[in-house]
Design an enzyme around this catalytic site. Structure first.
Site, PDB file in Angstrom:
ATOM      1  N   ASP A  11     -64.215  29.655 -18.800  1.00 53.90           N
ATOM      2  CA  ASP A  11     -63.034  28.854 -18.434  1.00 53.90           C
ATOM      3  C   ASP A  11     -63.043  27.412 -18.942  1.00 53.90           C
ATOM      4  OD1 ASP A  11     -62.056  31.104 -17.229  1.00 53.90           O
ATOM      5  OD2 ASP A  11     -62.226  30.393 -15.179  1.00 53.90           O
ATOM      6  N   ASP A  63     -59.563  32.430 -17.669  1.00 58.41           N
ATOM      7  CA  ASP A  63     -58.624  32.659 -16.581  1.00 58.41           C
ATOM      8  C   ASP A  63     -57.256  32.836 -17.250  1.00 58.41           C
ATOM      9  OD1 ASP A  63     -58.998  32.782 -13.795  1.00 58.41           O
ATOM     10  OD2 ASP A  63     -58.117  30.797 -13.463  1.00 58.41           O
ATOM     11  N   HIS A  69     -49.041  34.187  -9.781  1.00 55.94           N
ATOM     12  CA  HIS A  69     -50.336  34.718  -9.318  1.00 55.94           C
ATOM     13  C   HIS A  69     -50.594  34.404  -7.837  1.00 55.94           C
ATOM     14  CE1 HIS A  69     -54.816  35.173  -9.214  1.00 55.94           C
ATOM     15  NE2 HIS A  69     -54.449  36.283  -9.828  1.00 55.94           N
ATOM     16  N   HIS A  82     -52.230  27.290 -12.501  1.00 66.67           N
ATOM     17  CA  HIS A  82     -53.163  26.939 -13.579  1.00 66.67           C
ATOM     18  C   HIS A  82     -53.374  28.141 -14.482  1.00 66.67           C
ATOM     19  CE1 HIS A  82     -55.680  28.841 -10.488  1.00 66.67           C
ATOM     20  NE2 HIS A  82     -56.413  29.274 -11.506  1.00 66.67           N
ATOM     21  N   LYS A 108     -59.407  37.309 -17.477  1.00 68.50           N
ATOM     22  CA  LYS A 108     -59.501  37.733 -16.069  1.00 68.50           C
ATOM     23  C   LYS A 108     -58.362  37.101 -15.281  1.00 68.50           C
ATOM     24  CE  LYS A 108     -62.574  33.908 -14.921  1.00 68.50           C
ATOM     25  NZ  LYS A 108     -61.610  33.066 -14.230  1.00 68.50           N
ATOM     26  N   GLU A 115     -57.428  37.961  -6.949  1.00 65.81           N
ATOM     27  CA  GLU A 115     -58.212  36.805  -7.393  1.00 65.81           C
ATOM     28  C   GLU A 115     -59.466  37.356  -8.055  1.00 65.81           C
ATOM     29  OE1 GLU A 115     -58.656  34.208  -8.788  1.00 65.81           O
ATOM     30  OE2 GLU A 115     -58.417  32.641  -7.293  1.00 65.81           O
ATOM     31  N   ALA A 148     -65.561  26.649 -13.168  1.00 70.46           N
ATOM     32  CA  ALA A 148     -66.143  25.620 -12.327  1.00 70.46           C
ATOM     33  C   ALA A 148     -67.433  26.155 -11.721  1.00 70.46           C
ATOM     34  CB  ALA A 148     -65.177  25.246 -11.191  1.00 70.46           C
ATOM     35  N   CYS A 152     -66.047  30.187 -10.855  1.00 69.11           N
ATOM     36  CA  CYS A 152     -66.189  31.186 -11.919  1.00 69.11           C
ATOM     37  C   CYS A 152     -67.559  31.168 -12.574  1.00 69.11           C
ATOM     38  CB  CYS A 152     -65.065  31.034 -12.925  1.00 69.11           C
ATOM     39  SG  CYS A 152     -63.486  31.463 -12.168  1.00 69.11           S
TER      40      CYS A 152
HETATM   41  C1  VGL Z   1     -61.472  29.002 -11.206  1.00 64.66           C
HETATM   42  C2  VGL Z   1     -60.343  28.453  -9.295  1.00 64.66           C
HETATM   43  C3  VGL Z   1     -59.292  29.256  -9.663  1.00 64.66           C
HETATM   44  C4  VGL Z   1     -62.676  28.806 -12.064  1.00 64.66           C
HETATM   45  C5  VGL Z   1     -60.432  29.819 -11.597  1.00 64.66           C
HETATM   46  O1  VGL Z   1     -62.597  28.995 -13.289  1.00 64.66           O
HETATM   47  O2  VGL Z   1     -63.754  28.447 -11.515  1.00 64.66           O
HETATM   48  N1  VGL Z   1     -61.431  28.330 -10.056  1.00 64.66           N
HETATM   49  N2  VGL Z   1     -59.343  29.933 -10.814  1.00 64.66           N
HETATM   50 ZN    ZN Z   2     -57.640  30.952 -11.552  1.00 65.41          ZN
END
Ligand code: VGL
Ligand code: ZN
Length: 197
Positions: A11, A63, A69, A82, A108, A115, A148, A152
Site C-alpha cells: 500500500d 488497496d 466500500h 481512500h 485487495k 474489509e 500502514a 495492512c
Molecule cells: C489500510 C486502513 C484501511 C492499510 C487500508 O493499508 O493499512 N488501512 N485500508
Molecule cells: Zn482500505
C-alpha cells in the site's frame, strides 16, 4: 540477497502518503524503501530488458476499493474514502512504480462488503494470489515494507508467517496511522516471530 528472497511493498499508494489517509513517516518510508532496494540489488547483474530485477522480485499490494466500500464512513466504516479504483489516490508512488510489473501487483479490498487488511490473498490481473505467486517462485524469505504498520503491513506479515515464510519487516521503511499503534504492532510482530530489520 539470496535467490529465495522477495520484497513485498504494501500500500505505498498516494492516499496513504499525501492523500485522504496520509500516514506518519510516509515520505521517509518511500525514500528508505528505495534505498533498501538499491542497496540490495547493487552490483546484481540481473536487470531484464524492462529494467526489472530478477534476483529480487518486488511484489506490490494495492488497496483497491469500490467507491462505496464498507470501510468508508458513509457506509458506517472507520475510514475516509481512500484508494478508490482508478483514482490517483490508489496509485503506486511514482518513485516505486518503475519496480512494479503487472503480474507482481496484487489488489485487495475490491469486494464492497469485505474489509481486507492482508495482502496475502490479494489477486493479480491473472487471478493469482500473492501467496500463490511467492510459492510458485520458491520464495522462502519475504521482506515487507509499506503502509500502514498497524493494519495492512501487520496483517500481511502475519499471514506470510502463518503460511511458512521467513518474514522480516523493514522498520524504517514503514509508515503508520498512530505512533503508539506502530510501536505496539512492531512489538507484537516481534513476539510472534516476525523479524525486524
Ligand atoms: C489500510 C486502513 C484501511 C492499510 C487500508 O493499508 O493499512 N488501512 N485500508
Ligand atoms: Zn482500505
Amino acid at each position: 540477497m539470496k535467490k529465495d528472497s522477495a520484497l513485498v511493498v504494501v500500500d505505498m499508494l498516494y492516499d496513504f502518503i499525501d492523500g485522504s489517509m496520509a500516514c506518519l513517516n510516509a515520505d521517509n518510508a518511500v525514500a528508505a524503501s528505495l534505498q533498501w532496494i538499491d542497496r540490495e540489488t547493487a552490483g546484481a547483474a540481473d536487470l531484464d530488458e524492462s529494467g526489472i530485477h530478477s534476483t529480487l522480485p518486488i511484489l506490490f499490494v494495492c488497496d483497491h476499493h469500490p467507491a462505496d466500500h464498507c470501510s468508508f464512513a458513509a457506509q458506517g466504516g472507520p475510514w475516509p474514502p481512500h484508494c478508490v479504483q482508478d483514482t490517483h489516490g490508489g496509485a503506486i508512488h511514482e518513485a516505486l512504480l518503475p519496480h512494479a510489473r503487472e503480474e507482481f501487483t496484487f489488489y485487495k479490498g475490491e469486494n464492497q462488503a469485505l474489509e481486507q487488511y492482508s495482502g496475502f490473498e490479494g489477486v493479480n490481473a491473472a487471478g493469482q494470489t500473492l501467496g500463490e505467486v511467492l510459492a510458485l517462485m520458491d520464495i522462502r524469505t519475504v521482506y515487507v515494507c509499506g503502509i500502514a504498520t498497524e493494519y495492512c503491513v501487520r496483517n500481511t506479515a502475519e499471514d506470510l508467517l502463518k503460511a511458512g515464510f521467513r518474514v522480516t519487516v523493514l522498520k524504517d521503511c514503514i509508515a503508520y496511522v498512530d505512533r503508539n499503534g506502530h510501536e505496539e504492532a512492531l512489538a507484537a510482530m516481534k513476539a510472534e516471530g516476525i523479524r525486524l530489520a
